[in-house]
Design a protein around this motif. Structure first.
Motif, PDB file in Angstrom:
ATOM      1  N   VAL A  24       4.817   5.619  13.708  1.00 13.88           N
ATOM      2  CA  VAL A  24       5.963   4.725  13.486  1.00 13.88           C
ATOM      3  C   VAL A  24       5.725   3.891  12.228  1.00 13.88           C
ATOM      4  O   VAL A  24       6.608   3.759  11.381  1.00 13.88           O
ATOM      5  CB  VAL A  24       6.204   3.798  14.707  1.00 13.88           C
ATOM      6  N   VAL A  25       4.519   3.335  12.096  1.00 18.16           N
ATOM      7  CA  VAL A  25       4.194   2.516  10.927  1.00 18.16           C
ATOM      8  C   VAL A  25       4.287   3.364   9.662  1.00 18.16           C
ATOM      9  O   VAL A  25       4.856   2.935   8.658  1.00 18.16           O
ATOM     10  CB  VAL A  25       2.793   1.864  11.072  1.00 18.16           C
ATOM     11  N   ALA A  26       3.761   4.586   9.700  1.00 18.23           N
ATOM     12  CA  ALA A  26       3.812   5.460   8.524  1.00 18.23           C
ATOM     13  C   ALA A  26       5.258   5.774   8.143  1.00 18.23           C
ATOM     14  O   ALA A  26       5.632   5.697   6.971  1.00 18.23           O
ATOM     15  CB  ALA A  26       3.038   6.745   8.794  1.00 18.23           C
ATOM     16  N   ALA A  27       6.084   6.103   9.133  1.00 20.22           N
ATOM     17  CA  ALA A  27       7.466   6.503   8.862  1.00 20.22           C
ATOM     18  C   ALA A  27       8.359   5.330   8.480  1.00 20.22           C
ATOM     19  O   ALA A  27       9.215   5.457   7.604  1.00 20.22           O
ATOM     20  CB  ALA A  27       8.046   7.222  10.084  1.00 20.22           C
ATOM     21  N   LYS A  28       8.194   4.209   9.127  1.00 17.28           N
ATOM     22  CA  LYS A  28       9.120   3.091   8.953  1.00 17.28           C
ATOM     23  C   LYS A  28       8.611   1.987   8.032  1.00 17.28           C
ATOM     24  O   LYS A  28       9.401   1.214   7.511  1.00 17.28           O
ATOM     25  CB  LYS A  28       9.479   2.475  10.317  1.00 17.28           C
ATOM     26  N   CYS A  29       7.298   1.909   7.836  1.00 18.99           N
ATOM     27  CA  CYS A  29       6.724   0.814   7.051  1.00 18.99           C
ATOM     28  C   CYS A  29       5.901   1.304   5.855  1.00 18.99           C
ATOM     29  O   CYS A  29       5.574   0.522   4.968  1.00 18.99           O
ATOM     30  CB  CYS A  29       5.820  -0.051   7.934  1.00 18.99           C
ATOM     31  N   GLY A  30       5.528   2.580   5.884  1.00 20.26           N
ATOM     32  CA  GLY A  30       4.588   3.132   4.921  1.00 20.26           C
ATOM     33  C   GLY A  30       4.997   3.032   3.464  1.00 20.26           C
ATOM     34  O   GLY A  30       4.138   2.898   2.587  1.00 20.26           O
ATOM     35  N   ALA A  31       6.283   3.094   3.167  1.00 20.01           N
ATOM     36  CA  ALA A  31       6.719   3.032   1.768  1.00 20.01           C
ATOM     37  C   ALA A  31       6.301   1.718   1.111  1.00 20.01           C
ATOM     38  O   ALA A  31       5.937   1.699  -0.068  1.00 20.01           O
ATOM     39  CB  ALA A  31       8.231   3.210   1.674  1.00 20.01           C
ATOM     40  N   CYS A  32       6.312   0.638   1.855  1.00 22.33           N
ATOM     41  CA  CYS A  32       5.944  -0.673   1.302  1.00 22.33           C
ATOM     42  C   CYS A  32       4.574  -1.167   1.757  1.00 22.33           C
ATOM     43  O   CYS A  32       3.993  -2.044   1.126  1.00 22.33           O
ATOM     44  CB  CYS A  32       6.987  -1.716   1.684  1.00 22.33           C
ATOM     45  N   HIS A  33       4.076  -0.633   2.873  1.00 22.95           N
ATOM     46  CA  HIS A  33       2.836  -1.130   3.461  1.00 22.95           C
ATOM     47  C   HIS A  33       1.784  -0.037   3.591  1.00 22.95           C
ATOM     48  O   HIS A  33       0.936  -0.089   4.475  1.00 22.95           O
ATOM     49  CB  HIS A  33       3.109  -1.738   4.841  1.00 22.95           C
ATOM     50  N   GLY A  34       1.831   0.959   2.711  1.00 27.34           N
ATOM     51  CA  GLY A  34       0.925   2.099   2.789  1.00 27.34           C
ATOM     52  C   GLY A  34      -0.406   1.886   2.087  1.00 27.34           C
ATOM     53  O   GLY A  34      -0.764   0.772   1.685  1.00 27.34           O
ATOM     54  N   ALA A  35      -1.120   2.990   1.904  1.00 27.52           N
ATOM     55  CA  ALA A  35      -2.478   2.969   1.349  1.00 27.52           C
ATOM     56  C   ALA A  35      -2.546   2.446  -0.082  1.00 27.52           C
ATOM     57  O   ALA A  35      -3.601   2.011  -0.524  1.00 27.52           O
ATOM     58  CB  ALA A  35      -3.076   4.372   1.425  1.00 27.52           C
ATOM     59  N   ASN A  36      -1.435   2.467  -0.795  1.00 27.43           N
ATOM     60  CA  ASN A  36      -1.440   1.985  -2.180  1.00 27.43           C
ATOM     61  C   ASN A  36      -1.293   0.464  -2.283  1.00 27.43           C
ATOM     62  O   ASN A  36      -1.327  -0.097  -3.373  1.00 27.43           O
ATOM     63  CB  ASN A  36      -0.331   2.669  -2.989  1.00 27.43           C
ATOM     64  N   GLN A  37      -1.146  -0.211  -1.163  1.00 31.62           N
ATOM     65  CA  GLN A  37      -1.000  -1.669  -1.154  1.00 31.62           C
ATOM     66  C   GLN A  37      -2.370  -2.333  -0.978  1.00 31.62           C
ATOM     67  O   GLN A  37      -3.300  -1.726  -0.460  1.00 31.62           O
ATOM     68  CB  GLN A  37      -0.062  -2.110  -0.034  1.00 31.62           C
ATOM     69  N   PRO A  38      -2.494  -3.597  -1.399  1.00 31.62           N
ATOM     70  CA  PRO A  38      -3.796  -4.268  -1.296  1.00 31.62           C
ATOM     71  C   PRO A  38      -4.173  -4.602   0.149  1.00 31.62           C
ATOM     72  O   PRO A  38      -3.313  -4.838   0.990  1.00 31.62           O
ATOM     73  CB  PRO A  38      -3.596  -5.550  -2.099  1.00 31.62           C
ATOM     74  N   GLU A  39      -5.477  -4.612   0.385  1.00 32.05           N
ATOM     75  CA  GLU A  39      -5.996  -5.033   1.682  1.00 32.05           C
ATOM     76  C   GLU A  39      -5.765  -6.531   1.834  1.00 32.05           C
ATOM     77  O   GLU A  39      -5.445  -7.224   0.874  1.00 32.05           O
ATOM     78  CB  GLU A  39      -7.476  -4.690   1.781  1.00 32.05           C
ATOM     79  N   PHE A  40      -5.956  -7.044   3.025  1.00 28.38           N
ATOM     80  CA  PHE A  40      -5.577  -8.414   3.346  1.00 28.38           C
ATOM     81  C   PHE A  40      -6.100  -9.452   2.354  1.00 28.38           C
ATOM     82  O   PHE A  40      -5.344 -10.272   1.847  1.00 28.38           O
ATOM     83  CB  PHE A  40      -6.002  -8.799   4.768  1.00 28.38           C
TER      84      PHE A  40
END
Length: 154
Positions: free
Chosen positions: A32-48
């Motif tokens: 669900v996270v990959a499909a619905k959130c991944g475009a903005c919150h995926g592996a290319n985004q910075p860690e916390f």
């Protein structure tokens, strides 16, 4: 005949409990996270830690949420309750409004409700909590008892 009925009754109970699958990150939530959130919150985004510094100057920056540890940073600590506040549908708070990311949980009300319910069920019974780590305004800090209700399985 009585023994057979008892045996069949026990077998039915065992079958029902075995059929009730436990929700897990890998099987139920990560897709669900990959499909619905991944475009903005995926592996290319910075860690916390990096996101927390850079978000001050870059308001369009989103934190990475694509793995269990990164997602849980926004459930338990250090961004306690952030996932809940962002995805909340506001149904429990009269006059409230949905979190700013609720709309992205699906393309229809039914899909959003289903995905939200899946995430809530995965977190655990009564674990959905909007409180932060520290008190803010009239909202108290999250308590140990509230944190103990989170049962999110990997």
């Amino acid at each position: 005949m009585r023994v057979l009925n008892v045996f069949l009754g026990l077998f039915a109970c065992i079958s029902v409990s075995a059929g009730a699958q436990e929700l897990t990150w890998r099987k139920d939530i990560q897709p669900v996270v990959a499909a619905k959130c991944g475009a903005c919150h995926g592996a290319n985004q910075p860690e916390f830690a990096e996101w927390n510094v850079r978000r001050v100057t870059d308001k369009n920056l989103a934190p990475r949420l694509d793995t269990y540890p990164f997602f849980m940073n926004h459930v338990v600590w250090p961004e306690t309750g952030a996932i809940m506040r962002r995805l909340d549908d506001a149904k429990a708070s009269p006059g409230g409004k949905p979190g700013n990311m609720y709309v992205y949980l699906g393309s229809s009300d039914a899909e959003r409700a289903k995905n939200l319910q899946t995430i809530k069920a995965w977190l655990g019974e009564e674990a959905w909590n909007l409180n932060r780590w520290q008190k803010r305004g009239d909202t108290p800090a999250i308590s140990k008892e509230q944190l103990d209700k989170i049962k999110a399985k990997y």
